[in-house]
Write an enzyme that holds these catalytic residues in place. Structure first.
Site, PDB file in Angstrom:
ATOM      1  N   LYS A 288      87.575 -42.496 -87.272  1.00  0.00           N
ATOM      2  CA  LYS A 288      88.123 -43.175 -86.090  1.00  0.00           C
ATOM      3  C   LYS A 288      89.647 -43.197 -86.117  1.00  0.00           C
ATOM      4  O   LYS A 288      90.301 -42.900 -85.129  1.00  0.00           O
ATOM      5  CB  LYS A 288      87.641 -44.644 -86.019  1.00  0.00           C
TER       6      LYS A 288
ATOM      7  N   ARG B 162      84.148 -55.565 -84.552  1.00  0.00           N
ATOM      8  CA  ARG B 162      83.296 -55.239 -85.698  1.00  0.00           C
ATOM      9  C   ARG B 162      82.146 -56.221 -85.832  1.00  0.00           C
ATOM     10  O   ARG B 162      81.335 -56.076 -86.729  1.00  0.00           O
ATOM     11  CB  ARG B 162      84.133 -55.333 -86.973  1.00  0.00           C
TER      12      ARG B 162
ATOM     13  N   ARG C  69      89.896 -40.255 -99.786  1.00  0.00           N
ATOM     14  CA  ARG C  69      90.936 -40.463 -98.764  1.00  0.00           C
ATOM     15  C   ARG C  69      92.248 -40.906 -99.401  1.00  0.00           C
ATOM     16  O   ARG C  69      92.271 -41.727-100.306  1.00  0.00           O
ATOM     17  CB  ARG C  69      90.449 -41.524 -97.783  1.00  0.00           C
TER      18      ARG C  69
ATOM     19  N   ARG D 225      93.970 -46.471-100.687  1.00  0.00           N
ATOM     20  CA  ARG D 225      93.817 -47.859-100.256  1.00  0.00           C
ATOM     21  C   ARG D 225      93.004 -48.620-101.288  1.00  0.00           C
ATOM     22  O   ARG D 225      92.046 -48.087-101.840  1.00  0.00           O
ATOM     23  CB  ARG D 225      93.086 -47.898 -98.911  1.00  0.00           C
TER      24      ARG D 225
ATOM     25  N   ARG E 113      81.720 -52.456 -98.075  1.00  0.00           N
ATOM     26  CA  ARG E 113      82.139 -52.179 -96.692  1.00  0.00           C
ATOM     27  C   ARG E 113      81.013 -51.520 -95.898  1.00  0.00           C
ATOM     28  O   ARG E 113      80.815 -51.816 -94.721  1.00  0.00           O
ATOM     29  CB  ARG E 113      83.387 -51.287 -96.691  1.00  0.00           C
TER      30      ARG E 113
HETATM   31  P1  AMP Z   1      89.894 -50.537 -91.608  1.00  0.00           P
HETATM   32  O1  AMP Z   1      91.232 -49.963 -91.883  1.00  0.00           O
HETATM   33  O2  AMP Z   1      89.532 -50.545 -90.157  1.00  0.00           O
HETATM   34  O3  AMP Z   1      88.806 -49.928 -92.462  1.00  0.00           O
HETATM   35  O4  AMP Z   1      89.968 -52.084 -92.028  1.00  0.00           O
HETATM   36  C1  AMP Z   1      90.291 -52.469 -93.347  1.00  0.00           C
HETATM   37  C2  AMP Z   1      89.841 -53.902 -93.592  1.00  0.00           C
HETATM   38  O5  AMP Z   1      90.536 -54.783 -92.697  1.00  0.00           O
HETATM   39  C3  AMP Z   1      88.363 -54.187 -93.337  1.00  0.00           C
HETATM   40  O6  AMP Z   1      87.532 -53.845 -94.434  1.00  0.00           O
HETATM   41  C4  AMP Z   1      88.397 -55.694 -93.088  1.00  0.00           C
HETATM   42  O7  AMP Z   1      88.572 -56.414 -94.290  1.00  0.00           O
HETATM   43  C5  AMP Z   1      89.675 -55.836 -92.273  1.00  0.00           C
HETATM   44  N1  AMP Z   1      89.417 -55.666 -90.835  1.00  0.00           N
HETATM   45  C6  AMP Z   1      89.864 -54.668 -90.022  1.00  0.00           C
HETATM   46  N2  AMP Z   1      89.423 -54.832 -88.781  1.00  0.00           N
HETATM   47  C7  AMP Z   1      88.662 -55.960 -88.789  1.00  0.00           C
HETATM   48  C8  AMP Z   1      87.894 -56.636 -87.806  1.00  0.00           C
HETATM   49  N3  AMP Z   1      87.815 -56.183 -86.540  1.00  0.00           N
HETATM   50  N4  AMP Z   1      87.236 -57.757 -88.181  1.00  0.00           N
HETATM   51  C9  AMP Z   1      87.315 -58.236 -89.436  1.00  0.00           C
HETATM   52  N5  AMP Z   1      87.992 -57.632 -90.415  1.00  0.00           N
HETATM   53  C10 AMP Z   1      88.671 -56.493 -90.108  1.00  0.00           C
END
Ligand code: AMP
Length: 219
Positions: free
Chosen positions: A20, A95, A133, A166, A177
């Site tokens: 994404k 989410r 990644r 990360r 996750r």
């Molecule tokens: P991402 O980069 O989208 O994989 O997000 C990394 C982390 O940020 C996730 O594993 C969550 O801990 C937090 N996070 C990102 N977006 C959300 C969301 N919409 N709701 C809750 N936590 C989020």
């Protein structure tokens, strides 16, 4: 070439590692729209050492979701900013069902979304994508040690920045996750399918092929 409507209000849905962020960055570079990644916004808060960043860090490192009220407020503020008035892609939000419902309320209905695109990738592929990644610490470009390596290991081809893994792409957090995705985020597929806005893309292909199909879907 602006092939995407400037009124696009899109949600990119899919598991961690589905591509994404990679695709949203590319679309946002080709077309003038705001790329709103809640994960990137939270990482910026963590890096800045803000109060929000401090609250979010332990959830993020453990592969858990940051509480809905915090995220919803953050997104509502963001989509009111001038650069997001015309068009945006939400990457990583919503989410959970409460987040999707809050978004609907802010926009007065799911129909106000022009596209909800689900990036479908088998789970076994996701694990390999996440563990390999690497993200550029300077420009945010996303690479992969095997699928999309840089010319010089550890150095970004685009800007020369240092590549980092990360903290939540380490094996301990990846399993959590994916479990959180299954239990809390995947119900959103039915939510948007019922509202007849869901489109699916087979994202288990090369980034270039996925990008071409994505632009067709978004036209
Ligand atoms: P991402 O980069 O989208 O994989 O997000 C990394 C982390 O940020 C996730 O594993 C969550 O801990 C937090 N996070 C990102 N977006 C959300 C969301 N919409 N709701 C809750 N936590 C989020």
């Amino acid at each position: 070439m602006a092939v995407v409507s400037l009124q696009a209000r899109c949600v990119f849905l899919g598991a961690p590692g589905a591509g994404k962020g990679t695709q949203a960055k590319r679309v946002a570079e080709a077309v003038r729209l705001a790329h709103i990644s809640t994960g990137d916004m939270l990482r910026e808060e963590v890096a800045a050492g803000s109060e929000l960043g401090r609250q979010a860090k332990s959830f993020m490192d453990g592969g858990k979701l940051v509480p809905d009220d915090v995220i919803i407020r953050m997104v509502q503020d963001r989509i009111r900013k001038p650069d997001a008035r015309a068009a945006w892609i939400l990457d990583g939000f919503p989410r959970t069902l409460p987040q999707a419902e809050a978004l609907d309320r802010s926009l007065s209905g799911a129909a106000a979304l022009t596209h909800v695109i689900y990036f479908a990738v088998p789970e076994a592929v996701l694990v390999g994508r996440l563990s390999g990644r690497r993200t550029c610490s300077k420009c945010g470009a996303i690479w992969h040690v095997e699928n999309q390596p840089t010319k010089k290991p550890g150095v970004c081809d685009r800007c020369g920045g240092e590549l980092l893994q990360r903290s939540d792409d380490r094996p301990e957090a990846i399993g959590k996750r994916l479990e959180v995705y299954r239990s809390q985020t995947s119900p959103l597929l039915a939510y948007y399918r019922d509202r007849k806005v869901l489109r699916e893309i087979d994202a288990n292909r090369s980034p270039d092929v996925v990008y071409k199909e994505l632009l067709k879907l978004m036209q």
